[in-house]
Each structure stands twice: as structure tokens, then as C-alpha cells.
Motif scaffolding. Sequence first.
Motif, PDB file in Angstrom:
ATOM      1  N   MET A 109      29.841  25.208  29.196  1.00  0.00           N
ATOM      2  CA  MET A 109      29.055  24.023  28.883  1.00  0.00           C
ATOM      3  C   MET A 109      27.674  24.434  28.380  1.00  0.00           C
ATOM      4  O   MET A 109      27.111  25.421  28.822  1.00  0.00           O
ATOM      5  N   THR A 110      27.138  23.629  27.458  1.00  0.00           N
ATOM      6  CA  THR A 110      25.812  23.899  26.927  1.00  0.00           C
ATOM      7  C   THR A 110      24.749  23.460  27.925  1.00  0.00           C
ATOM      8  O   THR A 110      24.812  22.350  28.464  1.00  0.00           O
ATOM      9  N   SER A 111      23.777  24.321  28.177  1.00  0.00           N
ATOM     10  CA  SER A 111      22.707  23.973  29.101  1.00  0.00           C
ATOM     11  C   SER A 111      21.845  22.870  28.492  1.00  0.00           C
ATOM     12  O   SER A 111      21.650  22.818  27.276  1.00  0.00           O
ATOM     13  N   PRO A 112      21.301  21.979  29.311  1.00  0.00           N
ATOM     14  CA  PRO A 112      20.447  20.923  28.777  1.00  0.00           C
ATOM     15  C   PRO A 112      19.178  21.505  28.169  1.00  0.00           C
ATOM     16  O   PRO A 112      18.650  22.522  28.629  1.00  0.00           O
ATOM     17  N   THR A 113      18.696  20.869  27.127  1.00  0.00           N
ATOM     18  CA  THR A 113      17.476  21.315  26.464  1.00  0.00           C
ATOM     19  C   THR A 113      16.262  20.820  27.242  1.00  0.00           C
ATOM     20  O   THR A 113      16.362  19.899  28.065  1.00  0.00           O
ATOM     21  N   PRO A 114      15.081  21.400  26.988  1.00  0.00           N
ATOM     22  CA  PRO A 114      13.881  20.879  27.642  1.00  0.00           C
ATOM     23  C   PRO A 114      13.700  19.383  27.445  1.00  0.00           C
ATOM     24  O   PRO A 114      13.366  18.655  28.391  1.00  0.00           O
ATOM     25  N   ALA A 115      13.918  18.902  26.219  1.00  0.00           N
ATOM     26  CA  ALA A 115      13.725  17.473  25.965  1.00  0.00           C
ATOM     27  C   ALA A 115      14.710  16.624  26.757  1.00  0.00           C
ATOM     28  O   ALA A 115      14.359  15.541  27.246  1.00  0.00           O
ATOM     29  N   GLN A 116      15.956  17.090  26.899  1.00  0.00           N
ATOM     30  CA  GLN A 116      16.936  16.338  27.675  1.00  0.00           C
ATOM     31  C   GLN A 116      16.539  16.231  29.136  1.00  0.00           C
ATOM     32  O   GLN A 116      16.937  15.294  29.828  1.00  0.00           O
ATOM     33  N   LEU A 117      15.726  17.177  29.605  1.00  0.00           N
ATOM     34  CA  LEU A 117      15.254  17.156  30.987  1.00  0.00           C
ATOM     35  C   LEU A 117      13.895  16.473  31.108  1.00  0.00           C
ATOM     36  O   LEU A 117      13.282  16.489  32.181  1.00  0.00           O
ATOM     37  N   GLY A 118      13.429  15.895  30.016  1.00  0.00           N
ATOM     38  CA  GLY A 118      12.178  15.139  30.069  1.00  0.00           C
ATOM     39  C   GLY A 118      10.929  15.917  29.752  1.00  0.00           C
ATOM     40  O   GLY A 118       9.816  15.407  29.931  1.00  0.00           O
ATOM     41  N   PHE A 119      11.077  17.153  29.257  1.00  0.00           N
ATOM     42  CA  PHE A 119       9.893  17.967  28.947  1.00  0.00           C
ATOM     43  C   PHE A 119       9.409  17.696  27.522  1.00  0.00           C
ATOM     44  O   PHE A 119      10.199  17.392  26.630  1.00  0.00           O
ATOM     45  N   ARG A 120       8.112  17.846  27.320  1.00  0.00           N
ATOM     46  CA  ARG A 120       7.484  17.681  26.016  1.00  0.00           C
ATOM     47  C   ARG A 120       6.314  18.645  25.909  1.00  0.00           C
ATOM     48  O   ARG A 120       5.780  19.115  26.925  1.00  0.00           O
ATOM     49  N   MET A 121       5.913  18.934  24.695  1.00  0.00           N
ATOM     50  CA  MET A 121       4.702  19.721  24.486  1.00  0.00           C
ATOM     51  C   MET A 121       3.512  18.780  24.545  1.00  0.00           C
ATOM     52  O   MET A 121       3.408  17.854  23.744  1.00  0.00           O
ATOM     53  N   PRO A 122       2.582  18.993  25.496  1.00  0.00           N
ATOM     54  CA  PRO A 122       1.436  18.096  25.598  1.00  0.00           C
ATOM     55  C   PRO A 122       0.403  18.382  24.520  1.00  0.00           C
ATOM     56  O   PRO A 122       0.353  19.469  23.949  1.00  0.00           O
ATOM     57  N   ALA A 123      -0.415  17.393  24.244  1.00  0.00           N
ATOM     58  CA  ALA A 123      -1.536  17.600  23.328  1.00  0.00           C
ATOM     59  C   ALA A 123      -2.542  18.555  23.958  1.00  0.00           C
ATOM     60  O   ALA A 123      -2.650  18.651  25.187  1.00  0.00           O
ATOM     61  N   GLU A 124      -3.295  19.225  23.112  1.00  0.00           N
ATOM     62  CA  GLU A 124      -4.237  20.240  23.598  1.00  0.00           C
ATOM     63  C   GLU A 124      -5.344  19.635  24.455  1.00  0.00           C
ATOM     64  O   GLU A 124      -5.910  20.315  25.320  1.00  0.00           O
ATOM     65  N   TRP A 125      -5.674  18.350  24.228  1.00  0.00           N
ATOM     66  CA  TRP A 125      -6.756  17.731  24.986  1.00  0.00           C
ATOM     67  C   TRP A 125      -6.320  17.251  26.358  1.00  0.00           C
ATOM     68  O   TRP A 125      -7.156  16.827  27.157  1.00  0.00           O
ATOM     69  N   GLU A 126      -5.023  17.312  26.670  1.00  0.00           N
ATOM     70  CA  GLU A 126      -4.590  16.954  28.017  1.00  0.00           C
ATOM     71  C   GLU A 126      -5.058  18.021  29.005  1.00  0.00           C
ATOM     72  O   GLU A 126      -5.324  19.163  28.622  1.00  0.00           O
ATOM     73  N   PRO A 127      -5.202  17.668  30.301  1.00  0.00           N
ATOM     74  CA  PRO A 127      -5.824  18.598  31.265  1.00  0.00           C
ATOM     75  C   PRO A 127      -5.125  19.954  31.331  1.00  0.00           C
ATOM     76  O   PRO A 127      -3.905  20.057  31.236  1.00  0.00           O
ATOM     77  N   HIS A 128      -5.941  20.989  31.546  1.00  0.00           N
ATOM     78  CA  HIS A 128      -5.455  22.363  31.591  1.00  0.00           C
ATOM     79  C   HIS A 128      -5.477  22.917  33.012  1.00  0.00           C
ATOM     80  O   HIS A 128      -6.346  22.569  33.819  1.00  0.00           O
ATOM     81  N   GLU A 129      -4.565  23.806  33.266  1.00  0.00           N
ATOM     82  CA  GLU A 129      -4.608  24.641  34.458  1.00  0.00           C
ATOM     83  C   GLU A 129      -5.402  25.911  34.171  1.00  0.00           C
ATOM     84  O   GLU A 129      -6.105  26.427  35.048  1.00  0.00           O
TER      85      GLU A 129
END
Length: 371
Positions: A1-21
Amino acid sequence: MTSPTPAQLGFRMPAEWEPHEATWIAWPYNHEDWPGKFAPTPWVYSEIVRVLSRHEKSVVVVVADGAMKRAAAKVLEKAGVNLERVRFFKAATDRVWLRDSGPTFVVRDGAPSGVEGEPAGPVAMVNWKFNAWAKYDNYHEDRRLGRRIAEETGLHRWAPRVEIDGAPRRVVLEGGSIDVNGRGTLLTTEECLLSDVQERNPGLDRAGYERVFAENLGVSNVVWLGRGVHGDDTHGHVDDIARFVDARTVVAVVEPNVDDPNHEPLQDNLRRLREARDQDGEPLRVVELPMPAPVTFEGDVLPASYANFYIADGVVIVPTFNDPNDRVALNTLAELFPGRSIVGIHCVDLVLGLGTLHCLSQQQPAEPTGG
């Protein structure tokens, strides 16, 4: 089976101005990257770290070994950096351009979906393959950097693959070739990703790249620009020509001198942006940024651009070039970032390495609120 992609698991690339660690950088050491001008480079880096460490939770400085750590700490201390806000991470590098050799961090705003093997936390990494802009041979330490950062942070790491001519291949991509608004729209260029010059992924077409962005970064809308700036060693990175500054606003560099080689391609990019739409079908707000006068060294034109700024927590650091347009660029960005300090960093010496502030930095996002 194909593993779920980041997007399928709800992940996204945040904008640079969002808070940083944290902000990640790599300490400069390779004299060949600044031939005849290496001496000022560590001091430029110390100023970058000094400014960032006043605003970011942490600045992580990648060093090859203990000797480099001690040398870097000595320079930073002399420059007045608060070393309590700096962490050193030991890992060898070939070059310092972590925007391209480092991973792309992604975030999940909601709760885990319960899929077996999915990341437990709300922050993870997309680790592209790095091949030194399809141009240089010495990148073997840089290509290992994503794995090493994953081991250091404990974050889940995806290594995207695509099938080309019936064979699975790691996707080659650099962070400087993309810019996002965090809502689903991404900027990139045809010159970098679709040209057969410095070709990153032979056989991967426009539609293929858009699938890669959708599956791994949560991108639903790609705005394709044309060419990058004259003198760009990467063959068209977008972070020298156009950047999101909020979810609907893009700054685009322009060159009014019709005899300048940047004039025509930048006008074409400006036209494309004015015709573009965001992920909701709404037009973008496009704000023009000037270009500095050409910066040259030994007859070579260097990729000097005000668009290569870096957005950190509480501050935006902007490359400056001893040019009258420095003030125009700083004032323009100050109006666009009313909640952040705008700090110019002198980059006439740094740009000899063929990059400046955005090229050398990589943001690690904080956990989204409620993630």
C-alpha cells in the motif's frame, strides 16, 4: 500500500511569517565561496545572528566540529551576541546555503488522523534531495544534512519520490525555488524547474511538479513566473524576484532601465503576478520593489536583490548594498510589515558567495496553536 502523503495527513508548508521555533544557519568556512573576500564574511554572519537572536526563540548554528564551534562562538561574542539564544549543531557541510540544502518544515493545524505510522507531532520535515543546483560536484555532506537535522530534532522526515520512466526517483528541490503564502498558493519559476539547463528532475513536467507541491506541501495553486535575476547561479530561484509578505500580497522586484538585462524578465514576472489569482481565485496585491544598481566583482554580475529578505519573529532582515534604493526597499517593507522591525544587513561582501539572507537561513516553525 502507498503511504499517505503529508497533505493527506493534514500537513502544509507554513508561511515564513508564521511563528518560529528556531532559525537555522550554517557557519561560513569555505574560502572558495568568497574568493578574495572571505575575511568579512564571518562578521556579516555575526551581525545576522546578533539581530535574529534578539527576536527568535533560538538561532541554531551548524558547525563542522568543536574547533569551528569555538571559532564561531568567539566571533559571535565579540559582536555582542547573546550566546544563551544560540545553539550549535555539529554537522559537516559543503556550503552554507541552508535554504536549499536544508529540509522544508511542514505543520499540521489539527489533531492526528489516527493513521498507522503517521507523525505524532504537529511539525515534521520534507527532505528533498539536494544536488548542488545541478551544477557542482561537491555536495555530499550537504545532501546528508536533512537526515542529520531530523535526528537532532526528532521530527518525522519524508523523502519525496516520483516515478519517471517507470522508476522511482527522489525529488530534487531547493527551498529558494519556492515561496508560499501558507494558505495553498506557491510561487516558482519556469527557468529553475522547467528548463533543461541545470535540470533538477529530468522528465518531471509542470503538472508533475504541481502534484509534488500538492502532495508534500499542501499547495493547491501554483503561480509560475518566468526567469530569475541576471547573475543568479541557481538559474532562476524565485526568492530573488518575488515573495509573499502576507496571504494576499506579493513584492516583486523591477528594473526600470530598459538597457539592463533584468528589465524585460522582471516586467514579464510583474505581468504574470498581476494576472495571477490565489487559491481562492482572488487577485494578488502586487507591490514593486526596486533593484540596486548592478553589484559586480572582477567583472562578474552578482545576484544582488532586495527580495532576498528573511522574515523572522518580530523582525525582517533585508540585504542592503550601499545603494540609494536601499532606503526605498527598507521603507517599502516597513509599510508591509508594521508589526516587525526592519533591519538592513550590509551584503556587498556576502553576495560574492552568490546568495544573501534568505539563501543562508531556514526557519523551523513553532507548533501551531491547538496543534
